[in-house]
Enzyme design. Structure first.
Site, PDB file in Angstrom:
ATOM      1  CG  HIS A   1      -9.450   0.786   4.901  1.00  0.00           C
ATOM      2  ND1 HIS A   1     -10.064   1.673   5.774  1.00  0.00           N
ATOM      3  CD2 HIS A   1      -8.115   0.973   5.050  1.00  0.00           C
ATOM      4  CE1 HIS A   1      -9.145   2.370   6.413  1.00  0.00           C
ATOM      5  NE2 HIS A   1      -7.953   1.966   6.003  1.00  0.00           N
TER       6      HIS A   1
ATOM      7  CD  GLU B   1      -7.713   2.821   2.304  1.00  0.00           C
ATOM      8  OE1 GLU B   1      -7.463   3.613   3.218  1.00  0.00           O
ATOM      9  OE2 GLU B   1      -7.067   1.788   2.079  1.00  0.00           O
TER      10      GLU B   1
ATOM     11  CG  ASP C   1      -2.079   0.902   1.167  1.00  0.00           C
ATOM     12  OD1 ASP C   1      -2.173   1.692   0.218  1.00  0.00           O
ATOM     13  OD2 ASP C   1      -2.904   0.862   2.100  1.00  0.00           O
TER      14      ASP C   1
ATOM     15  CD  GLU D   1      -4.540  -1.246   0.187  1.00  0.00           C
ATOM     16  OE1 GLU D   1      -5.174  -0.531   0.994  1.00  0.00           O
ATOM     17  OE2 GLU D   1      -4.040  -2.350   0.510  1.00  0.00           O
TER      18      GLU D   1
END
Length: 409
Positions: free
Chosen positions: A342, A291, A236, A265
């Site tokens: 998330h 998210e 991420d 991500e």
């Protein structure tokens, strides 16, 4: 047999509201600040008859202020209503608060409140002003689900209308940033030895950091793969989501592919749909995102472009559990795409994932430090063991507020 919609409401119930029992009528809506030890946080409480209280919190992101500003209207809309009437939920609240401002505008890359085209723009932060309004009503929706579960006497995942009864869920863990490669290597190994085989790490460099930043990100991937050859490693970022620099991200993706990342991500800004399409098409990596996308309408744009493999819509942010269920139903029609929310609030996510088939929602995200802090107000803390969490049996969202140890401020 009565046909049921995605929220488990029979067509008959939708057509003709039942008379609310006194015990399910909403009597109180309030933001309460609770103190637990040295910490204090605001929680939204919605109370029905019999002293049953739906709770959602702790509330962050300035949501207590937004909810307080709209409290009179919120009470007008909720007090006296039947908490078991599932038409009292995020979408109906939005229509009551923002009449004529259709959320479906997001499908055309238009902000529903401002009317501005947002495709290819950046926010300058995590959430847009409209997004924060959606998050405030998400909190109301989630508190209503907690209340329904307590009235019925079942966990939320057993009352959503699905047929799933998943008592245990697989978990993957958020670890942290890899600024110090030596420390990242040590922490990765330590967590592996404790049973965390699925780890998500964060890049700290983005397109603005140029070649040096790209090289640093790749070094993190290389070091972690070298240390944990068999691990499931997700990546991420705390930088790329705020920028648009597709060429830079494509190069990063192509070079990191050799290290077998499970997914990349949020590789670009939420409203950069074209960027998502390019990154997916030119790197071939598994892409996770969602998210920071609000409602099903923003997710639909990514699904239409076939550039999203894992949908991470957060029930605390996307429109509550009610909207998350709509997103899950929508995603289920896209072959091969999966949903893993998330983790802002672990309890909410566990209920959502447990309500869906494992083929659609194989696992749930866990953030240990955040979960410990947020659940410090509860009767117990949910903690996975060897990447498995037992689904809470308590009515509602899970462990209730431990009012005996809390001080009301």
């Amino acid at each position: 047999m009565l046909r049921r919609n995605l929220l488990g409401i029979s067509a008959a119930c939708l057509a003709a509201p039942r008379a609310a029992a006194a015990g399910s009528r909403i009597q109180r809506v309030e933001i309460v600040r609770w103190k637990a030890g040295k910490s204090a946080a605001d929680h939204l409480e919605i109370e029905a008859g019999g002293g049953r209280i739906g709770v959602f919190g702790p509330l962050g992101w300035g949501l207590p202020k937004l909810l307080a500003e709209d409290m009179a209207k919120l009470r007008e809309h909720l007090l006296g209503k039947d908490a078991l009437d599932r038409r009292v939920e995020f979408e109906s609240l939005w229509k009551a608060f923002y009449a004529g401002k259709e959320l479906s505008a997001y499908a055309a890359a238009t902000d529903p409140l401002t009317g501005q085209n947002i495709e290819g723009t950046t926010r300058g932060g995590r959430h847009s002003p409209t997004g924060l309004r959606i998050m405030a009503l998400s909190a109301v929706d989630n508190a209503l689900w907690d209340l329904r579960g307590k009235i019925i006497g079942r966990p939320v995942y057993r009352i959503t209308g699905g047929t799933q009864n998943r008592r245990r869920l697989d978990v993957y863990s958020r670890v942290g940033e890899g600024k110090d490669l030596g420390e990242a290597r040590r922490q990765a190994r330590e967590r592996w030895e404790k049973g965390q085989k699925k780890q998500k790490w964060y890049f700290v460099f983005g397109p603005k950091d140029g070649k040096d930043g790209l090289k640093a990100n790749l070094e993190l991937v290389r070091v972690l793969r070298e240390e944990l050859p068999e691990a499931t490693l997700m990546f991420d970022n705390h930088s790329m989501r705020f920028e648009i620099g597709v060429d830079w991200v494509v190069e990063l993706g192509k070079q990191m592919a050799q290290y077998r990342p499970f997914w990349l991500e949020e590789p670009t800004a939420p409203e950069d749909t074209e960027g998502y399409a390019r990154i997916k098409g030119e790197t071939g990596l598994i892409i996770a995102a969602g998210e920071h996308h609000y409602t099903r309408f923003q997710i639909q744009r990514l699904l239409d472009r076939k550039c999203l493999d894992w949908v991470q819509s957060d029930p605390d942010w996307c429109g509550g559990i009610s909207e998350w269920l709509r997103i899950a139903e929508m995603v289920s029609k896209h072959r091969g795409v999966k949903v893993v929310p998330h983790c802002d609030n672990f309890m909410t996510n566990v209920q959502c994932v447990a309500s869906q088939p494992v083929s659609l929602c194989p696992m749930v995200e866990y953030n240990d430090a955040q979960t410990e802090q947020k659940m410090s107000y509860r009767t117990r803390v949910l903690r996975p063991v060897n990447e498995v969490i037992d689904t809470p049996a308590e009515p509602g969202l899970g462990p209730d507020l431990d009012r005996a140890k809390l001080e009301k401020l």
